[in-house]
Design an enzyme around this catalytic site. Sequence first.
Site, mmCIF file in Angstrom:
data_model
loop_
_atom_site.group_PDB
_atom_site.id
_atom_site.type_symbol
_atom_site.label_atom_id
_atom_site.label_comp_id
_atom_site.label_asym_id
_atom_site.label_seq_id
_atom_site.Cartn_x
_atom_site.Cartn_y
_atom_site.Cartn_z
ATOM 1 N N GLY A 141 0.828 -1.206 0.000
ATOM 2 C CA GLY A 141 0.000 0.000 0.000
ATOM 3 C C GLY A 141 0.860 1.252 0.000
ATOM 4 N N ASN A 161 1.382 3.398 -2.215
ATOM 5 C CA ASN A 161 0.991 4.479 -3.138
ATOM 6 C C ASN A 161 0.160 5.571 -2.475
ATOM 7 O OD1 ASN A 161 -1.180 2.309 -3.268
ATOM 8 N ND2 ASN A 161 -2.217 3.993 -4.273
ATOM 9 N N TYR A 188 -13.083 -4.728 11.080
ATOM 10 C CA TYR A 188 -11.766 -4.085 10.930
ATOM 11 C C TYR A 188 -11.012 -4.145 12.280
ATOM 12 C CZ TYR A 188 -8.493 -0.118 10.295
ATOM 13 O OH TYR A 188 -7.376 0.703 10.239
ATOM 14 N N GLY A 219 -1.284 7.607 1.464
ATOM 15 C CA GLY A 219 -1.330 7.784 2.917
ATOM 16 C C GLY A 219 -0.043 7.461 3.657
ATOM 17 N N ILE A 220 -0.183 6.678 4.706
ATOM 18 C CA ILE A 220 0.949 6.344 5.581
ATOM 19 C C ILE A 220 2.015 5.567 4.808
ATOM 20 C CG2 ILE A 220 1.605 5.037 7.652
ATOM 21 C CD1 ILE A 220 -1.361 5.514 8.622
ATOM 22 N N GLY A 221 1.564 4.657 3.939
ATOM 23 C CA GLY A 221 2.513 3.832 3.171
ATOM 24 C C GLY A 221 3.379 4.674 2.253
HETATM 25 N N1 LIG Z 1 -5.468 6.471 8.839
HETATM 26 C C1 LIG Z 1 -5.597 6.100 10.111
HETATM 27 O O1 LIG Z 1 -6.073 6.880 10.960
HETATM 28 C C2 LIG Z 1 -5.153 4.734 10.561
HETATM 29 C C3 LIG Z 1 -5.282 4.407 11.912
HETATM 30 C C4 LIG Z 1 -4.880 3.153 12.324
HETATM 31 C C5 LIG Z 1 -4.349 2.260 11.423
HETATM 32 N N2 LIG Z 1 -4.242 2.605 10.106
HETATM 33 C C6 LIG Z 1 -3.685 1.606 9.167
HETATM 34 O O2 LIG Z 1 -2.660 2.196 8.410
HETATM 35 C C7 LIG Z 1 -2.504 1.477 7.185
HETATM 36 C C8 LIG Z 1 -2.391 2.428 6.033
HETATM 37 O O3 LIG Z 1 -3.647 3.046 5.815
HETATM 38 P P1 LIG Z 1 -3.809 4.589 5.441
HETATM 39 O O4 LIG Z 1 -4.446 5.229 6.612
HETATM 40 O O5 LIG Z 1 -2.552 5.129 4.911
HETATM 41 O O6 LIG Z 1 -4.959 4.491 4.315
HETATM 42 P P2 LIG Z 1 -4.913 4.696 2.721
HETATM 43 O O7 LIG Z 1 -4.425 6.044 2.380
HETATM 44 O O8 LIG Z 1 -6.274 4.316 2.255
HETATM 45 O O9 LIG Z 1 -3.849 3.625 2.260
HETATM 46 C C9 LIG Z 1 -4.162 2.257 2.228
HETATM 47 C C10 LIG Z 1 -3.287 1.587 1.190
HETATM 48 O O10 LIG Z 1 -3.656 0.208 1.108
HETATM 49 C C11 LIG Z 1 -3.844 -0.113 -0.266
HETATM 50 N N3 LIG Z 1 -4.769 -1.206 -0.508
HETATM 51 C C12 LIG Z 1 -6.091 -1.269 -0.194
HETATM 52 N N4 LIG Z 1 -6.613 -2.420 -0.652
HETATM 53 C C13 LIG Z 1 -5.593 -3.092 -1.263
HETATM 54 C C14 LIG Z 1 -5.499 -4.331 -1.933
HETATM 55 N N5 LIG Z 1 -6.565 -5.147 -2.063
HETATM 56 N N6 LIG Z 1 -4.322 -4.698 -2.446
HETATM 57 C C15 LIG Z 1 -3.248 -3.883 -2.339
HETATM 58 N N7 LIG Z 1 -3.258 -2.701 -1.713
HETATM 59 C C16 LIG Z 1 -4.432 -2.314 -1.190
HETATM 60 C C17 LIG Z 1 -4.394 1.169 -0.871
HETATM 61 O O11 LIG Z 1 -4.302 1.123 -2.282
HETATM 62 P P3 LIG Z 1 -5.325 1.971 -3.214
HETATM 63 O O12 LIG Z 1 -4.809 3.364 -3.210
HETATM 64 O O13 LIG Z 1 -5.192 1.275 -4.528
HETATM 65 O O14 LIG Z 1 -6.681 1.856 -2.596
HETATM 66 C C18 LIG Z 1 -3.478 2.177 -0.210
HETATM 67 O O15 LIG Z 1 -2.247 2.227 -0.870
HETATM 68 C C19 LIG Z 1 -3.704 0.536 7.114
HETATM 69 O O16 LIG Z 1 -3.312 -0.766 7.505
HETATM 70 C C20 LIG Z 1 -4.663 1.112 8.125
HETATM 71 O O17 LIG Z 1 -5.531 0.144 8.633
HETATM 72 C C21 LIG Z 1 -4.631 3.821 9.643
#
Ligand SMILES: NC(=O)c1ccc[n+]([C@@H]2O[C@H](COP(=O)([O-])OP(=O)(O)OC[C@H]3O[C@@H](n4cnc5c(N)ncnc54)[C@H](OP(=O)(O)O)[C@@H]3O)[C@@H](O)[C@H]2O)c1
Length: 285
Positions: free
Chosen positions: A13, A15, A167, A17-19
């Site tokens: 992931g 591409n 989740y 947010g956090i990744g």
């Molecule tokens: N944001 C928060 O407040 C928060 C809090 C606690 C934990 N987290 C965790 O932090 C991690 C990163 O999330 P984020 O907040 O940065 O959200 P995000 O911006 O939505 O990023 C999520 C990433 O996962 C990818 N992804 C989703 N479904 C996928 C699939 N089937 N195959 C491959 N890649 C996939 C997305 O790709 P696409 O762009 O193609 O959708 C995107 O690159 C997650 O594990 C989330 O649960 C986040």
Amino acid sequence: MNEMNAKVCIVTGGNSGIGKETALGLARMGATVVLVVRDQERGEKAKAEIVSQSGNKSVNVMICDLSSMSSIRRFAGEFKLKYGRLDVLINNAGAVFNKREVTPEGFERTLALNYLGSFLLTHELLGLLKASVPSRVINLSSGLAKNGKIDLDDLQSERNYAGMKVYSKAKLMVMMFTYQLARRLEGTGVTVNVLMPGFVATNLGKNSGSLRSSIMFKMVRPMQISPKKGAETSVYLASSDEIKSTTGMCFAKKKETTTCPISYDEELQERLWDKTARMLGLASE
Ligand SMILES: NC(=O)c1ccc[n+]([C@@H]2O[C@H](COP(=O)([O-])OP(=O)(O)OC[C@H]3O[C@@H](n4cnc5c(N)ncnc54)[C@H](OP(=O)(O)O)[C@@H]3O)[C@@H](O)[C@H]2O)c1
């Protein structure tokens, strides 16, 4: 920070947010970073931004749908052939699905993406991680894990489905998997830690399929931290010398923290591991 020049790091992931910020942070340190993404175009766009902002050209895109176990197996095979080593695996990809969906392989999608995918990808790359020691596995959980309830007889949430509940359950499972794997790998030179990134302004929740939750996510935006801030603990765990031998711990804000009592239940961890391994057709030793 130590030297990351010779290190190969996977960020799933990567591409968004956090990744994406994690990948940028590691690229700035000189690491070779592989963005594991499901969409080539989004991956290439993120890669171009990371290369331009870091000046590091060793950023690559590989395709994998992390909710598909066959895609994960194919990707892991290709990665092993292409790179031959792996220093850091960051299981970052995640999402919430408000409506229950089942993947073509028969797995409920929130569980498949947030837990089963990380479990299987780590398993598939474990040989390479062991051959590349010292190496690190970093799993992303969430503060919501404390609300998670695990029913071993209904792992696929057939009886009762609510997106955030499932989740939270999947993120609790990620913690339990981390603690159990760390114990199994004690002394091998592969460390395994989990982190809670905080409340971060990303795309999470936007694609949940529910207008209500996307409005809710917009309303809470002012309370959220930036993706750069949210990535700090991931970058720290991937690169810092301070925690090079630390394993089986949870981190928040770059500090060790404790998690909910159930996450430390070793008997439940074992039973969950066995069930998961059976679901994925893996031998559970
Ligand atoms: N944001 C928060 O407040 C928060 C809090 C606690 C934990 N987290 C965790 O932090 C991690 C990163 O999330 P984020 O907040 O940065 O959200 P995000 O911006 O939505 O990023 C999520 C990433 O996962 C990818 N992804 C989703 N479904 C996928 C699939 N089937 N195959 C491959 N890649 C996939 C997305 O790709 P696409 O762009 O193609 O959708 C995107 O690159 C997650 O594990 C989330 O649960 C986040």
